[in-house]
Scaffold this motif. Sequence first.
Motif, PDB file in Angstrom:
ATOM      1  N   UNK A   1      11.237  13.509  15.791  1.00 43.53           N
ATOM      2  CA  UNK A   1      12.676  13.755  15.673  1.00 43.53           C
ATOM      3  C   UNK A   1      12.949  15.060  14.934  1.00 43.53           C
ATOM      4  N   UNK A   2      12.126  15.363  13.944  1.00 40.81           N
ATOM      5  CA  UNK A   2      12.300  16.635  13.226  1.00 40.81           C
ATOM      6  C   UNK A   2      12.121  17.817  14.166  1.00 40.81           C
ATOM      7  N   UNK A   3      11.159  17.701  15.065  1.00 38.72           N
ATOM      8  CA  UNK A   3      10.950  18.755  16.055  1.00 38.72           C
ATOM      9  C   UNK A   3      12.169  18.889  16.970  1.00 38.72           C
ATOM     10  N   UNK A   4      12.760  17.754  17.337  1.00 41.41           N
ATOM     11  CA  UNK A   4      13.954  17.800  18.172  1.00 41.41           C
ATOM     12  C   UNK A   4      15.143  18.378  17.402  1.00 41.41           C
ATOM     13  N   UNK A   5      15.221  18.047  16.119  1.00 46.70           N
ATOM     14  CA  UNK A   5      16.337  18.507  15.284  1.00 46.70           C
ATOM     15  C   UNK A   5      16.241  19.992  14.967  1.00 46.70           C
ATOM     16  N   UNK A   6      15.022  20.512  14.922  1.00 46.45           N
ATOM     17  CA  UNK A   6      14.784  21.878  14.431  1.00 46.45           C
ATOM     18  C   UNK A   6      15.702  22.936  15.050  1.00 46.45           C
ATOM     19  N   UNK A   7      15.846  22.998  16.376  1.00 43.45           N
ATOM     20  CA  UNK A   7      16.700  24.056  16.933  1.00 43.45           C
ATOM     21  C   UNK A   7      18.178  23.900  16.620  1.00 43.45           C
ATOM     22  N   UNK A   8      18.582  22.726  16.166  1.00 44.66           N
ATOM     23  CA  UNK A   8      19.989  22.488  15.852  1.00 44.66           C
ATOM     24  C   UNK A   8      20.329  22.786  14.390  1.00 44.66           C
ATOM     25  N   UNK A   9      19.313  23.035  13.566  1.00 45.91           N
ATOM     26  CA  UNK A   9      19.556  23.183  12.130  1.00 45.91           C
ATOM     27  C   UNK A   9      20.514  24.321  11.820  1.00 45.91           C
ATOM     28  N   UNK A  10      20.507  25.365  12.634  1.00 46.74           N
ATOM     29  CA  UNK A  10      21.401  26.504  12.369  1.00 46.74           C
ATOM     30  C   UNK A  10      22.864  26.116  12.514  1.00 46.74           C
ATOM     31  N   UNK A  11      23.138  24.975  13.188  1.00 43.44           N
ATOM     32  CA  UNK A  11      24.524  24.535  13.373  1.00 43.44           C
ATOM     33  C   UNK A  11      24.984  23.605  12.263  1.00 43.44           C
ATOM     34  N   UNK A  12      24.083  23.204  11.390  1.00 44.25           N
ATOM     35  CA  UNK A  12      24.393  22.267  10.308  1.00 44.25           C
ATOM     36  C   UNK A  12      24.369  22.989   8.966  1.00 44.25           C
ATOM     37  N   UNK A  13      24.898  22.332   7.951  1.00 45.32           N
ATOM     38  CA  UNK A  13      24.844  22.916   6.616  1.00 45.32           C
ATOM     39  C   UNK A  13      23.376  23.076   6.210  1.00 45.32           C
ATOM     40  N   UNK A  14      23.051  24.120   5.435  1.00 42.75           N
ATOM     41  CA  UNK A  14      21.638  24.399   5.137  1.00 42.75           C
ATOM     42  C   UNK A  14      20.943  23.307   4.332  1.00 42.75           C
ATOM     43  N   UNK A  15      21.729  22.464   3.646  1.00 43.37           N
ATOM     44  CA  UNK A  15      21.114  21.355   2.924  1.00 43.37           C
ATOM     45  C   UNK A  15      20.322  20.443   3.856  1.00 43.37           C
ATOM     46  N   UNK A  16      20.760  20.338   5.113  1.00 35.94           N
ATOM     47  CA  UNK A  16      20.054  19.483   6.074  1.00 35.94           C
ATOM     48  C   UNK A  16      18.648  20.012   6.337  1.00 35.94           C
ATOM     49  N   UNK A  17      18.512  21.333   6.394  1.00 35.50           N
ATOM     50  CA  UNK A  17      17.189  21.926   6.611  1.00 35.50           C
ATOM     51  C   UNK A  17      16.269  21.645   5.426  1.00 35.50           C
TER      52      UNK A  17
END
Length: 202
Positions: free
Chosen positions: A73-89
């Motif tokens: 799931x982290x791999x799937x989430x990775x490309x979306x991180x730029x759209x979320x607040x940086x705390x999520x990364x």
Amino acid sequence: SVPNTSVFAIELEGDPDEVLAARAADWMSLAVQDRLGEVAAELEQLDLSEATKLHMLTHLSARTGRKRETLGLLRQLQPYLVTLVPEVAVQAAQFALGFGDEDLADELLPRSPDGVKDARWLAAGLDAATTLEDNERIAAFDTRLEALIPGSADLRENRDRRLLMNCQEAKTGNEQPFSSAGFTEHHLELQQRLSEFEPDYE
């Protein structure tokens, strides 16, 4: 162990937050029962971004100890991180570290703390950077946290830990691995003395 960080400590998007908070306990219960697919199906019915859905599933998977699923799931989430607040990364990097994947954590952890506003997540980023032995990110997160909360307990603990590890490495003749970012004169003096100290066992 996986850090006990809550997805709800991170601000997500608008009105659906109330739904996330209201359903959190039920979703956690389903995840514990190995029914994460049911959570995914319910999330699909909500007016949420793909990034938020993945973030929620990743959080639930990680909190219930599912290593393989979480890393996927982290791999799937990775490309979306730029759209979320940086705390999520930062949280994503913590999860990767918690399951022993330092390479993935290195990819996920932000290169700088820009945009991270919460001291808890700055401290988490600093801790992750220290685990990864990434001195550039250590210095960046240390500086930002110091500016936000000078001399915080998290900063003191991290600096003391880096000091001790540097001294241990110096005793073996190795180069000191950790940045001295944020070290006081007292830290530096201790580092020199402890690095040179050789106990007399006779």
